[in-house]
Motif scaffolding. Sequence first.
Motif, PDB file in Angstrom:
ATOM      1  N   PRO A  65      54.317  73.218  90.263  1.00 16.05           N
ATOM      2  CA  PRO A  65      53.245  73.550  91.211  1.00 16.05           C
ATOM      3  C   PRO A  65      51.901  73.018  90.742  1.00 16.05           C
ATOM      4  CG  PRO A  65      53.627  75.394  89.764  1.00 16.05           C
ATOM      5  CD  PRO A  65      54.666  74.346  89.412  1.00 16.05           C
ATOM      6  N   GLU A  66      50.985  72.886  91.684  1.00 23.66           N
ATOM      7  CA  GLU A  66      49.597  72.647  91.309  1.00 23.66           C
ATOM      8  C   GLU A  66      48.888  73.988  91.163  1.00 23.66           C
ATOM      9  OE1 GLU A  66      47.070  70.798  94.350  1.00 23.66           O
ATOM     10  OE2 GLU A  66      48.578  71.303  95.827  1.00 23.66           O
ATOM     11  N   LEU A  67      49.437  75.011  91.831  1.00 22.50           N
ATOM     12  CA  LEU A  67      48.869  76.352  91.767  1.00 22.50           C
ATOM     13  C   LEU A  67      49.991  77.373  91.772  1.00 22.50           C
ATOM     14  CD1 LEU A  67      46.362  78.201  91.861  1.00 22.50           C
ATOM     15  CD2 LEU A  67      46.564  78.152  94.342  1.00 22.50           C
ATOM     16  N   LEU A  68      49.848  78.360  90.907  1.00 21.02           N
ATOM     17  CA  LEU A  68      50.811  79.448  90.827  1.00 21.02           C
ATOM     18  C   LEU A  68      50.118  80.724  91.306  1.00 21.02           C
ATOM     19  CD1 LEU A  68      53.186  79.920  87.899  1.00 21.02           C
ATOM     20  CD2 LEU A  68      51.993  81.876  88.820  1.00 21.02           C
ATOM     21  N   VAL A  69      50.771  81.448  92.190  1.00 20.82           N
ATOM     22  CA  VAL A  69      50.268  82.735  92.675  1.00 20.82           C
ATOM     23  C   VAL A  69      51.188  83.811  92.111  1.00 20.82           C
ATOM     24  CG1 VAL A  69      49.805  84.160  94.700  1.00 20.82           C
ATOM     25  CG2 VAL A  69      49.353  81.703  94.782  1.00 20.82           C
ATOM     26  N   LEU A  70      50.599  84.789  91.430  1.00 17.08           N
ATOM     27  CA  LEU A  70      51.383  85.866  90.829  1.00 17.08           C
ATOM     28  C   LEU A  70      51.045  87.176  91.513  1.00 17.08           C
ATOM     29  CD1 LEU A  70      53.361  86.819  88.620  1.00 17.08           C
ATOM     30  CD2 LEU A  70      51.367  87.108  87.119  1.00 17.08           C
ATOM     31  N   GLY A  71      52.024  87.740  92.222  1.00 13.62           N
ATOM     32  CA  GLY A  71      51.881  89.054  92.846  1.00 13.62           C
ATOM     33  C   GLY A  71      52.379  90.099  91.873  1.00 13.62           C
ATOM     34  N   THR A  72      51.510  91.052  91.522  1.00 12.52           N
ATOM     35  CA  THR A  72      51.827  91.987  90.443  1.00 12.52           C
ATOM     36  C   THR A  72      52.223  93.380  90.925  1.00 12.52           C
ATOM     37  OG1 THR A  72      49.474  92.525  90.195  1.00 12.52           O
ATOM     38  CG2 THR A  72      50.365  90.755  88.809  1.00 12.52           C
ATOM     39  N   GLY A  73      52.608  93.512  92.172  1.00 11.12           N
ATOM     40  CA  GLY A  73      53.033  94.811  92.691  1.00 11.12           C
ATOM     41  C   GLY A  73      51.994  95.403  93.621  1.00 11.12           C
ATOM     42  N   PRO A  74      51.915  96.733  93.686  1.00  9.05           N
ATOM     43  CA  PRO A  74      51.001  97.371  94.631  1.00  9.05           C
ATOM     44  C   PRO A  74      49.525  97.220  94.246  1.00  9.05           C
ATOM     45  CG  PRO A  74      52.146  99.027  93.335  1.00  9.05           C
ATOM     46  CD  PRO A  74      52.761  97.702  92.984  1.00  9.05           C
ATOM     47  N   THR A  75      49.254  96.908  92.971  1.00  4.86           N
ATOM     48  CA  THR A  75      47.880  96.715  92.509  1.00  4.86           C
ATOM     49  C   THR A  75      47.791  95.453  91.663  1.00  4.86           C
ATOM     50  OG1 THR A  75      48.234  98.055  90.533  1.00  4.86           O
ATOM     51  CG2 THR A  75      47.371  99.199  92.477  1.00  4.86           C
ATOM     52  N   GLN A  76      46.594  94.947  91.543  1.00  8.13           N
ATOM     53  CA  GLN A  76      46.359  93.768  90.710  1.00  8.13           C
ATOM     54  C   GLN A  76      46.392  94.194  89.244  1.00  8.13           C
ATOM     55  OE1 GLN A  76      42.348  92.208  90.671  1.00  8.13           O
ATOM     56  NE2 GLN A  76      43.141  90.119  90.645  1.00  8.13           N
ATOM     57  N   VAL A  77      47.255  93.535  88.464  1.00  4.58           N
ATOM     58  CA  VAL A  77      47.385  93.805  87.031  1.00  4.58           C
ATOM     59  C   VAL A  77      47.445  92.454  86.331  1.00  4.58           C
ATOM     60  CG1 VAL A  77      48.817  94.821  85.227  1.00  4.58           C
ATOM     61  CG2 VAL A  77      48.696  95.919  87.474  1.00  4.58           C
ATOM     62  N   GLN A  89      46.984  75.480  80.105  1.00  5.59           N
ATOM     63  CA  GLN A  89      47.269  74.382  79.172  1.00  5.59           C
ATOM     64  C   GLN A  89      48.134  73.309  79.815  1.00  5.59           C
ATOM     65  OE1 GLN A  89      48.958  76.515  75.883  1.00  5.59           O
ATOM     66  NE2 GLN A  89      46.951  76.933  74.960  1.00  5.59           N
ATOM     67  N   ARG A  90      48.897  73.672  80.803  1.00  3.63           N
ATOM     68  CA  ARG A  90      49.737  72.712  81.533  1.00  3.63           C
ATOM     69  C   ARG A  90      49.035  72.139  82.748  1.00  3.63           C
ATOM     70  NH1 ARG A  90      55.673  75.608  81.459  1.00  3.63           N
ATOM     71  NH2 ARG A  90      55.782  75.843  79.210  1.00  3.63           N
ATOM     72  N   GLY A  91      47.792  72.524  82.955  1.00  2.00           N
ATOM     73  CA  GLY A  91      47.027  72.009  84.093  1.00  2.00           C
ATOM     74  C   GLY A  91      47.391  72.644  85.415  1.00  2.00           C
ATOM     75  N   VAL A  92      47.973  73.843  85.362  1.00  3.84           N
ATOM     76  CA  VAL A  92      48.377  74.555  86.568  1.00  3.84           C
ATOM     77  C   VAL A  92      47.445  75.751  86.752  1.00  3.84           C
ATOM     78  CG1 VAL A  92      50.227  75.878  87.681  1.00  3.84           C
ATOM     79  CG2 VAL A  92      50.783  73.861  86.292  1.00  3.84           C
ATOM     80  N   GLY A  93      46.814  75.843  87.904  1.00  5.27           N
ATOM     81  CA  GLY A  93      45.976  76.991  88.198  1.00  5.27           C
ATOM     82  C   GLY A  93      46.835  78.210  88.445  1.00  5.27           C
ATOM     83  N   ILE A  94      46.295  79.373  88.123  1.00 11.80           N
ATOM     84  CA  ILE A  94      47.024  80.617  88.359  1.00 11.80           C
ATOM     85  C   ILE A  94      46.081  81.638  88.971  1.00 11.80           C
ATOM     86  CG2 ILE A  94      46.685  81.336  85.952  1.00 11.80           C
ATOM     87  CD1 ILE A  94      49.364  82.930  86.251  1.00 11.80           C
ATOM     88  N   GLU A  95      46.556  82.302  90.009  1.00 13.75           N
ATOM     89  CA  GLU A  95      45.818  83.375  90.669  1.00 13.75           C
ATOM     90  C   GLU A  95      46.669  84.629  90.593  1.00 13.75           C
ATOM     91  OE1 GLU A  95      42.763  83.314  91.911  1.00 13.75           O
ATOM     92  OE2 GLU A  95      42.476  81.179  91.548  1.00 13.75           O
ATOM     93  N   VAL A  96      46.065  85.729  90.163  1.00 15.65           N
ATOM     94  CA  VAL A  96      46.765  87.000  90.000  1.00 15.65           C
ATOM     95  C   VAL A  96      46.194  87.993  91.009  1.00 15.65           C
ATOM     96  CG1 VAL A  96      47.276  88.879  88.398  1.00 15.65           C
ATOM     97  CG2 VAL A  96      47.107  86.523  87.548  1.00 15.65           C
ATOM     98  N   MET A  97      47.067  88.633  91.786  1.00 17.93           N
ATOM     99  CA  MET A  97      46.611  89.598  92.786  1.00 17.93           C
ATOM    100  C   MET A  97      47.743  90.547  93.148  1.00 17.93           C
ATOM    101  SD  MET A  97      46.238  86.716  95.787  1.00 17.93           S
ATOM    102  CE  MET A  97      45.415  85.597  94.682  1.00 17.93           C
ATOM    103  N   ASP A  98      47.419  91.592  93.902  1.00 17.16           N
ATOM    104  CA  ASP A  98      48.473  92.500  94.355  1.00 17.16           C
ATOM    105  C   ASP A  98      49.402  91.746  95.313  1.00 17.16           C
ATOM    106  OD1 ASP A  98      47.812  93.188  97.308  1.00 17.16           O
ATOM    107  OD2 ASP A  98      45.914  93.536  96.282  1.00 17.16           O
ATOM    108  N   ASN A  99      50.585  92.289  95.548  1.00 13.74           N
ATOM    109  CA  ASN A  99      51.590  91.567  96.340  1.00 13.74           C
ATOM    110  C   ASN A  99      51.140  91.241  97.763  1.00 13.74           C
ATOM    111  OD1 ASN A  99      53.360  91.455  94.212  1.00 13.74           O
ATOM    112  ND2 ASN A  99      54.801  92.949  95.020  1.00 13.74           N
ATOM    113  N   ALA A 100      50.450  92.150  98.415  1.00 11.48           N
ATOM    114  CA  ALA A 100      50.032  91.888  99.797  1.00 11.48           C
ATOM    115  C   ALA A 100      49.060  90.702  99.835  1.00 11.48           C
ATOM    116  CB  ALA A 100      49.403  93.128 100.414  1.00 11.48           C
ATOM    117  N   ALA A 101      48.089  90.683  98.951  1.00 15.67           N
ATOM    118  CA  ALA A 101      47.131  89.576  98.906  1.00 15.67           C
ATOM    119  C   ALA A 101      47.813  88.287  98.476  1.00 15.67           C
ATOM    120  CB  ALA A 101      45.982  89.915  97.959  1.00 15.67           C
ATOM    121  N   ALA A 102      48.741  88.389  97.535  1.00 16.30           N
ATOM    122  CA  ALA A 102      49.467  87.203  97.069  1.00 16.30           C
ATOM    123  C   ALA A 102      50.292  86.593  98.201  1.00 16.30           C
ATOM    124  CB  ALA A 102      50.361  87.560  95.886  1.00 16.30           C
ATOM    125  N   ALA A 103      50.898  87.435  99.024  1.00 14.59           N
ATOM    126  CA  ALA A 103      51.695  86.936 100.152  1.00 14.59           C
ATOM    127  C   ALA A 103      50.815  86.180 101.143  1.00 14.59           C
ATOM    128  CB  ALA A 103      52.414  88.089 100.851  1.00 14.59           C
TER     129      ALA A 103
END
Length: 123
Positions: A65-77, A89-103
């Motif tokens: 991926p160029e971007l990874l989205v991580l849904g961490t459940g009912p809340t952002q963790v 380090q691999r040049g991949v962006g990552i966004e962390v958010m609750d599952n609803a926002a991640a979806a």
Amino acid sequence: MHLLLERPDYRYFLRGADGGSALVNDRRLTASFIIAPDTLLEDWSAQDARRLQPADLDPLLALQPELLVLGTGPTQVFPPAAVLAGCLQRGVGIEVMDNAAAARTYSILAGEGRRVVAGFLLP
């Protein structure tokens, strides 16, 4: 107002997610999973963002991926710093958010044709 049902031009579309399940195409998933527009990996072993190890993201990063989205459940963790650093380090962006926002974020990015992969943590 005129509404049309427009199907995306990729195989797997995420209709929504919350802390306990997600709807992919017409299937309800209740275990952690990984999704990309043309890939669905069910039963991802990860369950708790606080306990993630860098190697837990290997199946997501293998999809290049160029971007990874991580849904961490009912809340952002946020996962440990080593997990975030491993992506960067691999040049991949990552966004962390609750599952609803991640979806919602994943669906927008996939609809734009971006190389996005999402991992959703479910109990």
